[in-house]
Design an enzyme around this catalytic site. Structure first.
Site, PDB file in Angstrom:
ATOM      1  N   ASP A 136      -3.896  -0.222  -3.721  1.00 58.50           N
ATOM      2  CA  ASP A 136      -4.133   0.846  -2.735  1.00 58.50           C
ATOM      3  C   ASP A 136      -3.165   2.012  -2.934  1.00 58.50           C
ATOM      4  O   ASP A 136      -2.371   2.359  -2.057  1.00 58.50           O
ATOM      5  CB  ASP A 136      -4.102   0.314  -1.295  1.00 58.50           C
ATOM      6  CG  ASP A 136      -5.433  -0.332  -0.903  1.00 58.50           C
ATOM      7  OD1 ASP A 136      -6.250  -0.616  -1.802  1.00 58.50           O
ATOM      8  OD2 ASP A 136      -5.650  -0.565   0.305  1.00 58.50           O
ATOM      9  N   HIS A 176      -1.163   4.545  -0.588  1.00 55.73           N
ATOM     10  CA  HIS A 176      -2.210   5.431  -0.048  1.00 55.73           C
ATOM     11  C   HIS A 176      -1.869   6.920  -0.124  1.00 55.73           C
ATOM     12  O   HIS A 176      -1.953   7.646   0.873  1.00 55.73           O
ATOM     13  CB  HIS A 176      -2.544   5.040   1.396  1.00 55.73           C
ATOM     14  CG  HIS A 176      -3.513   3.899   1.494  1.00 55.73           C
ATOM     15  ND1 HIS A 176      -4.761   3.923   0.899  1.00 55.73           N
ATOM     16  CD2 HIS A 176      -3.412   2.688   2.097  1.00 55.73           C
ATOM     17  CE1 HIS A 176      -5.382   2.782   1.133  1.00 55.73           C
ATOM     18  NE2 HIS A 176      -4.585   2.009   1.849  1.00 55.73           N
ATOM     19  N   ASP A 224       0.821  -1.219   0.000  1.00 58.29           N
ATOM     20  CA  ASP A 224       0.000   0.000   0.000  1.00 58.29           C
ATOM     21  C   ASP A 224       0.859   1.276   0.000  1.00 58.29           C
ATOM     22  O   ASP A 224       1.846   1.369   0.733  1.00 58.29           O
ATOM     23  CB  ASP A 224      -0.893   0.044   1.243  1.00 58.29           C
ATOM     24  CG  ASP A 224      -1.890  -1.104   1.311  1.00 58.29           C
ATOM     25  OD1 ASP A 224      -1.606  -2.194   0.780  1.00 58.29           O
ATOM     26  OD2 ASP A 224      -2.965  -0.908   1.921  1.00 58.29           O
ATOM     27  N   HIS A 232      -3.645  -8.248  -3.599  1.00 61.35           N
ATOM     28  CA  HIS A 232      -3.740  -7.205  -2.580  1.00 61.35           C
ATOM     29  C   HIS A 232      -4.191  -7.755  -1.229  1.00 61.35           C
ATOM     30  O   HIS A 232      -3.600  -7.463  -0.190  1.00 61.35           O
ATOM     31  CB  HIS A 232      -4.696  -6.098  -3.018  1.00 61.35           C
ATOM     32  CG  HIS A 232      -4.825  -5.026  -1.984  1.00 61.35           C
ATOM     33  ND1 HIS A 232      -3.816  -4.129  -1.731  1.00 61.35           N
ATOM     34  CD2 HIS A 232      -5.822  -4.728  -1.101  1.00 61.35           C
ATOM     35  CE1 HIS A 232      -4.184  -3.329  -0.745  1.00 61.35           C
ATOM     36  NE2 HIS A 232      -5.392  -3.672  -0.352  1.00 61.35           N
ATOM     37  N   HIS A 291      -9.061  -0.212  -2.666  1.00 55.11           N
ATOM     38  CA  HIS A 291      -9.337   1.229  -2.794  1.00 55.11           C
ATOM     39  C   HIS A 291      -9.375   1.705  -4.249  1.00 55.11           C
ATOM     40  O   HIS A 291      -9.745   2.852  -4.494  1.00 55.11           O
ATOM     41  CB  HIS A 291      -8.332   2.051  -1.980  1.00 55.11           C
ATOM     42  CG  HIS A 291      -8.642   2.043  -0.517  1.00 55.11           C
ATOM     43  ND1 HIS A 291      -9.257   3.095   0.129  1.00 55.11           N
ATOM     44  CD2 HIS A 291      -8.449   1.084   0.426  1.00 55.11           C
ATOM     45  CE1 HIS A 291      -9.425   2.788   1.410  1.00 55.11           C
ATOM     46  NE2 HIS A 291      -8.941   1.577   1.614  1.00 55.11           N
TER      47      HIS A 291
END
Length: 321
Positions: free
Chosen positions: A102, A76, A74, A183, A135
């Site tokens: 993500d 983000h 990730d 993921h 996401h």
């Protein structure tokens, strides 16, 4: 020159000089203060999304990759940390990369993050790979920050163009037939790897089923078999399910992201599964390190660690001397 056909049918080309200029603008801020924005034009973003979307659909949903390769979890929207990862591992094409999803939400610079990753995908389609995270889904990033960032810096149209691109991302990768990457994790609906290959694209992420689990499930230390997931989505799976899965498919390791871990990486099920998380000081709330896993030609795995920034350093950086 990369050429793509948009859904309306007209040709959109991203010239290689334009692409190189986008990459230059996005990477030169590593020399500036962390957090400095790079504002691409709406036209440039649309070209990145439509060109990358075509490449994703030309490549399989289960990517078949070869080592050596560096695997990142990730990000983000922590763009300055993404640039640090490339400084550690080497900017493409000096190393092959696989990112586990993500890219957006929670951090302050989701736009720079996803734009650089898409630009590298277009520039080096056979050496740079991106998987879908939970996401990369409109119903999630509508809530957790990406929609708001798109709306604040551009408009809702831009967010919708990203959504069309995200709906085409591949969902898993197999490295040298031995390391399976995704993921989230395993699924009770996964009996054969062809089931991943045959998942439809473009698609939204459903609430249940194989695609949902690949992006949402988590390992659970105290679980035997399949258990409830505290997220309210998908399942948890025990060490027994990892062993069973690896044996059945003649694999050595499952590599996934999706959970913040203190050291940036964490093994599970007697080193049969590893979680890699690449956003240090996640959300500014955790003291975690970030990690990148390097897989060499012999499938030996090692880790490069991004330490969390010390509070002192942060303070000094924001103080005029």
């Amino acid at each position: 020159m990369a050429t793509t056909t948009t859904t309306q049918g007209q040709q959109t080309a991203i010239d290689s000089a334009v692409l190189d200029d986008i990459i230059r603008r996005l990477t030169e801020v590593r020399l500036a203060r962390p957090g400095k924005q790079v504002q691409l034009s709406e036209a440039e973003i649309k070209q990145l999304c439509t060109t990358a979307r075509d490449i994703f659909l030309q490549q399989p949903n289960l990517l078949e990759l070869e080592a050596p390769i560096k695997i990142c979890g990730d990000i983000h929207g922590q763009y300055s940390d993404l640039l640090r990862l490339f400084e550690y591992g080497g900017f493409p094409p000096s190393a092959n990369y696989l990112f586990l999803g993500d890219y957006v939400d929670r951090g302050k610079q989701s736009l720079e993050t996803i734009c650089l990753l898409l630009a590298y995908k277009i520039k080096y389609p056979g050496n740079f790979f991106l998987l879908r995270g939970n996401h990369e889904c409109a119903s999630i990033n509508r809530i957790y920050g990406f929609y708001d960032e798109c709306k604040r810096r551009f408009n809702v149209r831009v967010w919708k163009v990203f959504t069309d691109c995200f709906n085409c991302l591949p969902v898993a990768a197999l490295i040298d037939d031995k390391i399976l990457c995704m993921h989230g994790g395993l699924s009770p609906d996964l009996d054969h790897l062809d089931e991943i290959r045959n998942l439809p694209r473009p698609t939204m992420i459903p609430d249940t089923g194989l695609l949902c689990d690949l992006l949402w499930s988590d390992p659970g230390k105290d679980v035997k078999g399949w258990g409830m997931n505290d997220r309210g989505v998908s399942y948890t799976f025990g060490p027994d399910k990892v062993s069973e899965f690896l044996t059945k498919h003649d694999l050595d390791l499952v590599c996934r992201a999706h959970q913040v871990v203190e050291d940036g990486y964490e093994f599970f099920a007697d080193r049969q599964l590893v979680t890699v998380f690449s956003a240090p000081n996640y959300c500014g709330e955790f003291d975690n390190a970030g990690a990148m896993m390097s897989v060499d030609e012999n499938l030996m795995c090692s880790f490069q660690i991004l330490k969390p920034a010390e509070k002192k350093t942060k303070f000094m950086m924001s103080t005029k001397i």
